[in-house]
Design an enzyme around this catalytic site. Structure first.
Site, short mmCIF file in Angstrom:
data_model
loop_
_atom_site.label_atom_id
_atom_site.label_comp_id
_atom_site.label_asym_id
_atom_site.label_seq_id
_atom_site.Cartn_x
_atom_site.Cartn_y
_atom_site.Cartn_z
CE LYS A 184 -7.32 -0.19 6.25
NZ LYS A 184 -8.10 0.12 5.04
CD GLN A 227 -6.85 -4.54 4.03
OE1 GLN A 227 -7.80 -5.30 4.25
NE2 GLN A 227 -7.02 -3.26 3.78
CG HIS A 263 -1.90 0.98 1.40
ND1 HIS A 263 -1.65 2.27 1.77
CD2 HIS A 263 -3.25 0.89 1.21
CE1 HIS A 263 -2.79 2.93 1.81
NE2 HIS A 263 -3.78 2.13 1.48
CG ASP A 294 0.63 -2.37 6.16
OD1 ASP A 294 -0.35 -2.53 6.90
OD2 ASP A 294 0.59 -1.68 5.12
CB CYS A 304 -3.72 3.17 -1.62
SG CYS A 304 -4.86 4.49 -1.30
N1 PLP Z 1 -1.69 -0.75 4.55
C1 PLP Z 1 -2.64 -1.49 3.98
C2 PLP Z 1 -2.31 -2.87 3.50
C3 PLP Z 1 -3.93 -0.97 3.85
O1 PLP Z 1 -4.89 -1.71 3.28
C4 PLP Z 1 -4.20 0.34 4.32
C5 PLP Z 1 -5.54 0.93 4.13
O2 PLP Z 1 -6.26 0.59 3.24
C6 PLP Z 1 -3.17 1.06 4.93
C7 PLP Z 1 -1.93 0.48 5.03
C8 PLP Z 1 -3.38 2.43 5.45
O3 PLP Z 1 -4.28 2.41 6.52
P1 PLP Z 1 -4.85 3.76 7.13
O4 PLP Z 1 -5.36 4.56 5.96
O5 PLP Z 1 -5.93 3.32 8.06
O6 PLP Z 1 -3.71 4.44 7.81
#
Ligand code: PLP
Length: 414
Positions: free
Chosen positions: A234, A211, A131, A208, A372
C-alpha cells in the site's frame, strides 16, 4: 476543469506518472484511471528494478552464507530494516519485524503478546470501522481466552465517538487495537489522543497503519503506540512484505510466533533457545526480494517528497468531493472533517457492482463491495459502496473522467 494551486504541478505529476509503467496501459481501449489505491498501489520502476536486480545479481539466502552473494543479499535486506526504522522513526532496528503484511503483523501480536497476556474477563477494544484483519484475530483470541471484545461506535459522519470510548476503557482493558485511517471512509482518527487515553487506563495500543502509512507522516515514538502494523504493497512496494513495529521491551518479553530456522539461538531435542530481536520473530527464509524492494519504495516516497505527496492527495480529495456532491442523489459515506484521499459513495439504489463494471468499461478502476469492513457496512445500513482512492500519480483530469464516468453510468442504469 477548475484551476488549482496544488503543490505538485502538472509537469511534476507527469514526471511521477512516467515512473509507473502500468499507467501507460489501456483498459477497454481507454487510458487507465487507477483509483483503487487503497486496495493496493501501483509500483514505480525503481521498485520493479530492485526486484529484478536482486534476482539477476544478488539472489542468495540471507543471514546464513559467508559467500559474496549471501552477504550482498543480507546487506540489502537489512538496509530495508534501517530504512523502515528511519521512515517511521522507531528508536532502533530491533523494533522492526518483517512480516507478510498488516494482517500477519496483527496476527503475530494476537498470537504472542495476546496469548501470553490476555486472561479470562480481560477486555480488548476495537472500533466499528475496523478492517476484518483488525477484528477477527481479536475475536479468535477473546473466544479462546474468554475475554471480552468491546467496540467503539462511530457517528453518521464516520468519526469515532470518543466519549463512548472513554467509558469503554476500564481497569480490565488490556489492549486497544485501532485503525489510524479507515479504508472504507477515509477517516483519520485522532490517534495520539486515543493512545493517550488507553495508556492512562493502563492498556496497550496496536495501531493498524495499513492505510495511514502512505498518506500521513508516521512517527511511532511521537505517537507513542506500542505496536504499529503496515503493508508494503500500500506504499508503492511489492505485495508479500509488511512490517510490525513494537516497542523493544514488549517485543523482548513476548513469546515467539512461528518456530523454525533463523529464529533460534540453539536447538537440541531437550531445549531450544531463541534468537535476539528482530530475528526471534522471523522464522524461515523470508520474502527477501520484496523486502529489498520495500526500501526502493520508501526511497521513492522520500525523494518525491512525502509532504508534497500528501498535499497533492488532499487536493485531489477536495476537488473530487466538490465535483461529486454536484451529482444528484450521490451520497458520500465518510464525511469526517479529517480525511485521506478516499471517497466511498452510492447513487440512488444503484448496486455498487453495477457502477463498478460500467466504470471499468470506461477504463476507470474503482473498488466496490464491503471493503473487508462488513460490520461497518452493517452500521451504515448498506451492502457496500463504490470507493475511489487516490495516490500520488492521480490527476485532476482523472477525477474529471471519474465524474463523467459516474454520470454516464447513472444514465445507463436509471
Ligand atoms: N487494515 C486496513 C485498514 C486495510 O485497509 C487493510 C487492507 O486493505 C488491511 C488492514 C490488511 O492489509 P493486508 O491485506 O495487506 O494484510
Amino acid at each position: 476543469m477548475e484551476t488549482s494551486t496544488h503543490i505538485l504541478n502538472t509537469l511534476q505529476v507527469e514526471d511521477i506518472r512516467k515512473q509507473f509503467p502500468i499507467l501507460k496501459r489501456t483498459i477497454h481501449n481507454k487510458p487507465i484511471v487507477y483509483f483503487d489505491n487503497a486496495a493496493t498501489t501501483q509500483k514505480p520502476m525503481v521498485v520493479i528494478d530492485a526486484l529484478s536486480h536482486y534476482y539477476m545479481h544478488s539472489n542468495a539466502n540471507i543471514h546464513r552464507g559467508i559467500h559474496t552473494l549471501a552477504e550482498e543479499a543480507t546487506a540489502a535486506y537489512e538496509a530495508t530494516r534501517t530504512a523502515v526504522q528511519v521512515f517511521i522513526n522507531a528508536s532502533c532496528t530491533e523494533e522492526i519485524i518483517f512480516t507478510r503484511g498488516t494482517t500477519e503483523s496483527i496476527n503475530l501480536v494476537a498470537n504472542t503478546w495476546g496469548r501470553k497476556n490476555i486472561q479470562e474477563g480481560d477486555e480488548i477494544i476495537i472500533s466499528e470501522m475496523e478492517h476484518h484483519s483488525n477484528i477477527v484475530p481479536w475475536q479468535i483470541l477473546c473466544e479462546e481466552k474468554k475475554a471480552v471484545l468491546k467496540v467503539i461506535p462511530i457517528s453518521d459522519e464516520g468519526e469515532l465517538l470518543l466519549d463512548v470510548y472513554r467509558q469503554l476503557l476500564t481497569s480490565k482493558t488490556k489492549l486497544v487495537a485501532i485503525t489510524y485511517v479507515s479504508n472504507s471512509l477515509g477517516t483519520i482518527n485522532p490517534i495520539s489522543e486515543i493512545i493517550q487515553m488507553a495508556h492512562n487506563a493502563g492498556a496497550l495500543v496496536l495501531v493498524d497503519g495499513a492505510q495511514a502509512t502512505v498518506h500521513l507522516d508516521i512517527d511511532v515514538q511521537k505517537m507513542d503506540c506500542d505496536f504499529y502494523a503496515f503493508s508494503g504493497h500500500k506504499i508503492y512496494a511489492p505485495t508479500g512484505v509488511g512490517v510490525l513495529y513494537g516497542k523493544k521491551a514488549l517485543l523482548e518479553a513476548m513469546p515467539v510466533f512461528m518456530g523454525g530456522g533463523e529464529m533460534i539461538k540453539e536447538v537440541s531435542f531437550v531445549k531450544t533457545t531463541y534468537a535476539e530481536l528482530p530475528y526471534k520473530y522471523e522464522a524461515g527464509t523470508p520474502n527477501i526480494a520484496d523486502t529489498i524492494a520495500l526500501k526502493a519504495a520508501i526511497d521513492f516516497m522520500r525523494e518525491t517528497d512525502v509532504a508534497m505527496i500528501h498535499q497533492h492527495e488532499k487536493e485531489l480529495l477536495e476537488y473530487a468531493t466538490k465535483q461529486m456532491l454536484q451529482i444528484p442523489n450521490l451520497r458520500i459515506y465518510g464525511t469526517a472533517e479529517n480525511k485521506t484521499g478516499v471517497i466511498s459513495f452510492l447513487v440512488n439504489n444503484i448496486h455498487p457492482q453495477d457502477m463498478g463494471v460500467l466504470l471499468d468499461n470506461q477504463g476507470i478502476a474503482v473498488r466496490t463491495g464491503h471493503h473487508c469492513t462488513q460490520p461497518l457496512m452493517h452500521r451504515l445500513g448498506i451492502p457496500g459502496t463504490v470507493r475511489a482512492s487516490f495516490a500520488v500519480y492521480n490527476t485532476m483530469e482523472e477525477v474529471d473522467r471519474l465524474i463523467n464516468g459516474i454520470q454516464k453510468s447513472i444514465k445507463m442504469l436509471l
